[in-house]
Design a protein around this motif. Structure first.
Motif, PDB file in Angstrom:
ATOM      1  N   ALA A  34       8.122 -14.730  -6.746  1.00  0.00           N
ATOM      2  CA  ALA A  34       9.410 -14.081  -6.992  1.00  0.00           C
ATOM      3  C   ALA A  34       9.213 -12.608  -7.329  1.00  0.00           C
ATOM      4  O   ALA A  34       9.952 -11.737  -6.839  1.00  0.00           O
ATOM      5  CB  ALA A  34      10.156 -14.799  -8.116  1.00  0.00           C
ATOM      6  N   LEU A  35       8.223 -12.302  -8.150  1.00  0.00           N
ATOM      7  CA  LEU A  35       7.950 -10.907  -8.501  1.00  0.00           C
ATOM      8  C   LEU A  35       7.497 -10.108  -7.273  1.00  0.00           C
ATOM      9  O   LEU A  35       7.881  -8.941  -7.107  1.00  0.00           O
ATOM     10  CB  LEU A  35       6.901 -10.828  -9.608  1.00  0.00           C
ATOM     11  CG  LEU A  35       7.363 -11.318 -10.987  1.00  0.00           C
ATOM     12  CD1 LEU A  35       6.192 -11.333 -11.956  1.00  0.00           C
ATOM     13  CD2 LEU A  35       8.494 -10.460 -11.504  1.00  0.00           C
ATOM     14  N   ALA A  36       6.704 -10.722  -6.421  1.00  0.00           N
ATOM     15  CA  ALA A  36       6.271 -10.044  -5.197  1.00  0.00           C
ATOM     16  C   ALA A  36       7.460  -9.777  -4.282  1.00  0.00           C
ATOM     17  O   ALA A  36       7.555  -8.704  -3.664  1.00  0.00           O
ATOM     18  CB  ALA A  36       5.218 -10.889  -4.474  1.00  0.00           C
ATOM     19  N   LEU A  37       8.388 -10.720  -4.207  1.00  0.00           N
ATOM     20  CA  LEU A  37       9.584 -10.540  -3.388  1.00  0.00           C
ATOM     21  C   LEU A  37      10.436  -9.383  -3.911  1.00  0.00           C
ATOM     22  O   LEU A  37      10.917  -8.554  -3.133  1.00  0.00           O
ATOM     23  CB  LEU A  37      10.402 -11.829  -3.354  1.00  0.00           C
ATOM     24  CG  LEU A  37      11.664 -11.820  -2.517  1.00  0.00           C
ATOM     25  CD1 LEU A  37      11.313 -11.581  -1.050  1.00  0.00           C
ATOM     26  CD2 LEU A  37      12.413 -13.128  -2.681  1.00  0.00           C
ATOM     27  N   VAL A  38      10.590  -9.305  -5.226  1.00  0.00           N
ATOM     28  CA  VAL A  38      11.346  -8.205  -5.828  1.00  0.00           C
ATOM     29  C   VAL A  38      10.655  -6.877  -5.539  1.00  0.00           C
ATOM     30  O   VAL A  38      11.308  -5.887  -5.173  1.00  0.00           O
ATOM     31  CB  VAL A  38      11.525  -8.432  -7.351  1.00  0.00           C
ATOM     32  CG1 VAL A  38      12.051  -7.187  -8.028  1.00  0.00           C
ATOM     33  CG2 VAL A  38      12.428  -9.617  -7.614  1.00  0.00           C
ATOM     34  N   ALA A  39       9.340  -6.833  -5.682  1.00  0.00           N
ATOM     35  CA  ALA A  39       8.596  -5.597  -5.425  1.00  0.00           C
ATOM     36  C   ALA A  39       8.735  -5.161  -3.972  1.00  0.00           C
ATOM     37  O   ALA A  39       8.933  -3.967  -3.690  1.00  0.00           O
ATOM     38  CB  ALA A  39       7.127  -5.793  -5.785  1.00  0.00           C
ATOM     39  N   THR A  41      11.190  -5.858  -1.943  1.00  0.00           N
ATOM     40  CA  THR A  41      12.573  -5.432  -1.732  1.00  0.00           C
ATOM     41  C   THR A  41      12.781  -4.011  -2.238  1.00  0.00           C
ATOM     42  O   THR A  41      13.377  -3.168  -1.544  1.00  0.00           O
ATOM     43  CB  THR A  41      13.538  -6.398  -2.445  1.00  0.00           C
ATOM     44  OG1 THR A  41      13.321  -7.721  -1.947  1.00  0.00           O
ATOM     45  CG2 THR A  41      14.981  -6.003  -2.216  1.00  0.00           C
ATOM     46  N   VAL A  42      12.305  -3.737  -3.447  1.00  0.00           N
ATOM     47  CA  VAL A  42      12.435  -2.385  -4.002  1.00  0.00           C
ATOM     48  C   VAL A  42      11.684  -1.384  -3.135  1.00  0.00           C
ATOM     49  O   VAL A  42      12.195  -0.287  -2.857  1.00  0.00           O
ATOM     50  CB  VAL A  42      11.926  -2.358  -5.470  1.00  0.00           C
ATOM     51  CG1 VAL A  42      11.794  -0.934  -5.980  1.00  0.00           C
ATOM     52  CG2 VAL A  42      12.848  -3.166  -6.355  1.00  0.00           C
ATOM     53  N   ILE A  45      13.750  -0.617  -0.051  1.00  0.00           N
ATOM     54  CA  ILE A  45      14.908   0.235  -0.346  1.00  0.00           C
ATOM     55  C   ILE A  45      14.466   1.684  -0.547  1.00  0.00           C
ATOM     56  O   ILE A  45      15.080   2.611  -0.013  1.00  0.00           O
ATOM     57  CB  ILE A  45      15.666  -0.303  -1.580  1.00  0.00           C
ATOM     58  CG1 ILE A  45      16.327  -1.644  -1.246  1.00  0.00           C
ATOM     59  CG2 ILE A  45      16.690   0.704  -2.078  1.00  0.00           C
ATOM     60  CD1 ILE A  45      16.888  -2.377  -2.447  1.00  0.00           C
ATOM     61  N   VAL A  46      13.415   1.875  -1.319  1.00  0.00           N
ATOM     62  CA  VAL A  46      12.914   3.233  -1.561  1.00  0.00           C
ATOM     63  C   VAL A  46      12.443   3.874  -0.262  1.00  0.00           C
ATOM     64  O   VAL A  46      12.741   5.050   0.009  1.00  0.00           O
ATOM     65  CB  VAL A  46      11.788   3.213  -2.626  1.00  0.00           C
ATOM     66  CG1 VAL A  46      11.084   4.559  -2.709  1.00  0.00           C
ATOM     67  CG2 VAL A  46      12.340   2.817  -3.979  1.00  0.00           C
ATOM     68  N   THR A  47      11.749   3.140   0.568  1.00  0.00           N
ATOM     69  CA  THR A  47      11.286   3.666   1.850  1.00  0.00           C
ATOM     70  C   THR A  47      12.465   4.062   2.733  1.00  0.00           C
ATOM     71  O   THR A  47      12.441   5.127   3.363  1.00  0.00           O
ATOM     72  CB  THR A  47      10.409   2.621   2.565  1.00  0.00           C
ATOM     73  OG1 THR A  47       9.307   2.288   1.726  1.00  0.00           O
ATOM     74  CG2 THR A  47       9.902   3.144   3.897  1.00  0.00           C
ATOM     75  N   ALA A  48      13.486   3.223   2.771  1.00  0.00           N
ATOM     76  CA  ALA A  48      14.666   3.532   3.581  1.00  0.00           C
ATOM     77  C   ALA A  48      15.353   4.798   3.076  1.00  0.00           C
ATOM     78  O   ALA A  48      15.781   5.648   3.882  1.00  0.00           O
ATOM     79  CB  ALA A  48      15.632   2.361   3.556  1.00  0.00           C
TER      80      ALA A  48
END
Length: 59
Positions: A34-39, A41-42, A45-48
């Motif tokens: 779950a923590l890897a999935l959140v990382a 995702t963030v 978003i930052v890359t985009a």
């Protein structure tokens, strides 16, 4: 033959006694996933946002 049966019984008894250790590992793996999935995702978003901002700069 008796040696192998005794060894097998010993291993099975140890596995039955340490049942909670495996469950704890499974819980830890779920939390880590779950923590890897959140990382990820963030990071996406930052890359985009960075790419969007870089493309908006006119040279």
């Amino acid at each position: 033959m008796n040696y192998w049966l005794a060894l097998l019984r010993d291993r099975l008894d140890r596995a039955r006694e340490a049942r909670e250790k495996g469950a704890m590992s499974a819980e830890a793996m779920i939390i880590i996933a779950a923590l890897a999935l959140v990382a990820l995702t963030v990071m996406g978003i930052v890359t985009a946002k960075i790419i969007e901002k870089a493309n908006s700069i006119s040279l």
